[in-house]
Design a protein around this motif. Structure first.
Motif, PDB file in Angstrom:
ATOM      1  N   ALA A  74       0.837  -1.273  -0.037  1.00  0.00           N
ATOM      2  CA  ALA A  74       0.027  -0.015   0.012  1.00  0.00           C
ATOM      3  C   ALA A  74       0.740   1.151  -0.067  1.00  0.00           C
ATOM      4  O   ALA A  74       0.626   2.165  -0.751  1.00  0.00           O
ATOM      5  CB  ALA A  74      -1.026   0.038   1.313  1.00  0.00           C
ATOM      6  N   ASN A  75       1.949   1.248   0.808  1.00  0.00           N
ATOM      7  CA  ASN A  75       2.560   2.665   0.821  1.00  0.00           C
ATOM      8  C   ASN A  75       4.039   2.722  -0.174  1.00  0.00           C
ATOM      9  O   ASN A  75       4.842   3.453   0.015  1.00  0.00           O
ATOM     10  CB  ASN A  75       2.933   2.828   2.297  1.00  0.00           C
ATOM     11  N   GLY A  76       3.991   1.702  -0.991  1.00  0.00           N
ATOM     12  CA  GLY A  76       5.202   1.478  -1.939  1.00  0.00           C
ATOM     13  C   GLY A  76       5.172   2.282  -3.053  1.00  0.00           C
ATOM     14  O   GLY A  76       4.251   2.775  -3.775  1.00  0.00           O
ATOM     15  N   MET A  77       6.367   2.758  -3.437  1.00  0.00           N
ATOM     16  CA  MET A  77       6.625   3.684  -4.814  1.00  0.00           C
ATOM     17  C   MET A  77       6.182   2.825  -5.975  1.00  0.00           C
ATOM     18  O   MET A  77       5.519   3.395  -6.861  1.00  0.00           O
ATOM     19  CB  MET A  77       8.098   4.072  -4.833  1.00  0.00           C
ATOM     20  N   GLY A  78       6.008   1.460  -6.105  1.00  0.00           N
ATOM     21  CA  GLY A  78       5.863   1.043  -7.224  1.00  0.00           C
ATOM     22  C   GLY A  78       4.175   0.935  -7.248  1.00  0.00           C
ATOM     23  O   GLY A  78       3.641   0.894  -8.346  1.00  0.00           O
ATOM     24  N   THR A  79       3.494   0.822  -6.088  1.00  0.00           N
ATOM     25  CA  THR A  79       2.000   0.812  -5.942  1.00  0.00           C
ATOM     26  C   THR A  79       1.531   2.233  -6.335  1.00  0.00           C
ATOM     27  O   THR A  79       0.726   2.425  -7.258  1.00  0.00           O
ATOM     28  CB  THR A  79       1.525   0.366  -4.814  1.00  0.00           C
ATOM     29  N   GLY A  80       2.335   3.266  -6.182  1.00  0.00           N
ATOM     30  CA  GLY A  80       1.834   4.689  -6.438  1.00  0.00           C
ATOM     31  C   GLY A  80       2.261   4.741  -7.953  1.00  0.00           C
ATOM     32  O   GLY A  80       1.211   5.447  -8.675  1.00  0.00           O
ATOM     33  N   LEU A  81       3.136   4.178  -8.608  1.00  0.00           N
ATOM     34  CA  LEU A  81       3.189   4.473  -9.783  1.00  0.00           C
ATOM     35  C   LEU A  81       2.061   3.663 -10.725  1.00  0.00           C
ATOM     36  O   LEU A  81       1.830   4.073 -11.823  1.00  0.00           O
ATOM     37  CB  LEU A  81       4.792   4.131 -10.431  1.00  0.00           C
ATOM     38  N   LEU A  82       2.088   2.458 -10.248  1.00  0.00           N
ATOM     39  CA  LEU A  82       1.057   1.715 -10.944  1.00  0.00           C
ATOM     40  C   LEU A  82      -0.319   2.273 -10.774  1.00  0.00           C
ATOM     41  O   LEU A  82      -1.081   1.946 -11.605  1.00  0.00           O
ATOM     42  CB  LEU A  82       1.042  -0.028 -10.455  1.00  0.00           C
ATOM     43  N   ALA A  83      -0.544   3.002  -9.924  1.00  0.00           N
ATOM     44  CA  ALA A  83      -1.939   3.290  -9.576  1.00  0.00           C
ATOM     45  C   ALA A  83      -2.132   4.448 -10.759  1.00  0.00           C
ATOM     46  O   ALA A  83      -3.443   4.654 -11.067  1.00  0.00           O
ATOM     47  CB  ALA A  83      -1.977   3.935  -8.089  1.00  0.00           C
ATOM     48  N   ARG A  85      -1.583   3.844 -13.696  1.00  0.00           N
ATOM     49  CA  ARG A  85      -2.104   2.973 -15.109  1.00  0.00           C
ATOM     50  C   ARG A  85      -2.999   1.959 -14.857  1.00  0.00           C
ATOM     51  O   ARG A  85      -3.511   1.441 -15.935  1.00  0.00           O
ATOM     52  CB  ARG A  85      -0.713   2.447 -15.756  1.00  0.00           C
ATOM     53  N   VAL A  86      -2.996   1.516 -13.758  1.00  0.00           N
ATOM     54  CA  VAL A  86      -3.909   0.434 -13.580  1.00  0.00           C
ATOM     55  C   VAL A  86      -4.923   0.443 -12.570  1.00  0.00           C
ATOM     56  O   VAL A  86      -4.938   1.231 -11.555  1.00  0.00           O
ATOM     57  CB  VAL A  86      -3.240  -1.246 -13.268  1.00  0.00           C
ATOM     58  N   ASP A  87      -6.099  -0.177 -12.631  1.00  0.00           N
ATOM     59  CA  ASP A  87      -7.181   0.044 -11.508  1.00  0.00           C
ATOM     60  C   ASP A  87      -6.728  -0.652 -10.284  1.00  0.00           C
ATOM     61  O   ASP A  87      -7.268  -0.152  -9.099  1.00  0.00           O
ATOM     62  CB  ASP A  87      -8.647  -0.575 -12.063  1.00  0.00           C
ATOM     63  N   GLY A 111       9.050  -0.221 -16.855  1.00  0.00           N
ATOM     64  CA  GLY A 111       8.625   1.166 -16.452  1.00  0.00           C
ATOM     65  C   GLY A 111      10.113   1.451 -15.401  1.00  0.00           C
ATOM     66  O   GLY A 111      11.263   1.398 -15.815  1.00  0.00           O
ATOM     67  N   ASN A 112       9.701   1.875 -14.261  1.00  0.00           N
ATOM     68  CA  ASN A 112      10.591   2.596 -13.291  1.00  0.00           C
ATOM     69  C   ASN A 112      11.085   1.527 -12.654  1.00  0.00           C
ATOM     70  O   ASN A 112      12.269   1.747 -11.714  1.00  0.00           O
ATOM     71  CB  ASN A 112       9.902   3.797 -12.213  1.00  0.00           C
ATOM     72  N   MET A 113      10.616   0.311 -12.657  1.00  0.00           N
ATOM     73  CA  MET A 113      11.261  -0.846 -11.615  1.00  0.00           C
ATOM     74  C   MET A 113      12.590  -1.232 -12.555  1.00  0.00           C
ATOM     75  O   MET A 113      12.409  -1.831 -13.466  1.00  0.00           O
ATOM     76  CB  MET A 113      10.164  -1.862 -11.690  1.00  0.00           C
TER      77      MET A 113
END
Length: 142
Positions: A74-83, A85-87, A111-113
């Motif tokens: 929930a608080n990760g950078m990958g989740t923020g970036l994916l948010a 582009r994806v639901d 991507g950024n990963m």
């Protein structure tokens, strides 16, 4: 305190219309409660997901928590970036991840990963993580 006494006195003089006025002035109406909730601010940040939070995790889930959760919960950078582009940006909550896709994305980066090298995560461990994610969605507990 004096304000409420004055309002209550006015309410007594005005009858039922005064009661509604008193409730509104005292902050009992719905709009005031909503305004107070808005002033309370945003909810607190989610806590990091660690093995201490998931003591029963084994196999691919335990490896996911160890190697991926810092960015993909929930608080990760990958989740923020994916948010953007994806639901469903939290990987564990997704139902459309193929194991082969997870392996390729992790090994090559996407991507950024950055790419995850074999020296950091073995092929066997990455496969276990990929199979765990592909079996989702998993119910995520904070």
């Amino acid at each position: 305190m004096k304000r409420l006494a004055v309002i209550a006195g006015a309410a007594a003089l005005l009858g039922s219309a005064g009661v509604a006025l008193a409730q509104s002035a005292a902050g009992i109406d719905d709009e005031t409660e909503e305004a107070a909730a808005a002033q309370a601010g945003p909810p607190p940040m989610p806590q990091p997901v660690t093995m201490a939070k998931r003591p029963g995790a084994t196999g691919g889930e335990a490896l996911y928590v160890e190697y991926c959760a810092m960015c993909h919960t929930a608080n990760g950078m990958g989740t923020g970036l994916l948010a953007r582009r994806v639901d469903t940006p939290i990987l564990e909550e997704r139902d459309n991840l193929a194991a082969a896709y997870v392996v390729v994305a992790a090994r090559n980066g996407i991507g950024n990963m950055p790419a995850v090298p074999r020296g950091e995560l073995s092929d066997e461990d990455l496969q276990a993580i990929a199979e765990y994610l592909a079996a989702g969605p998993h119910e995520v507990t904070p």
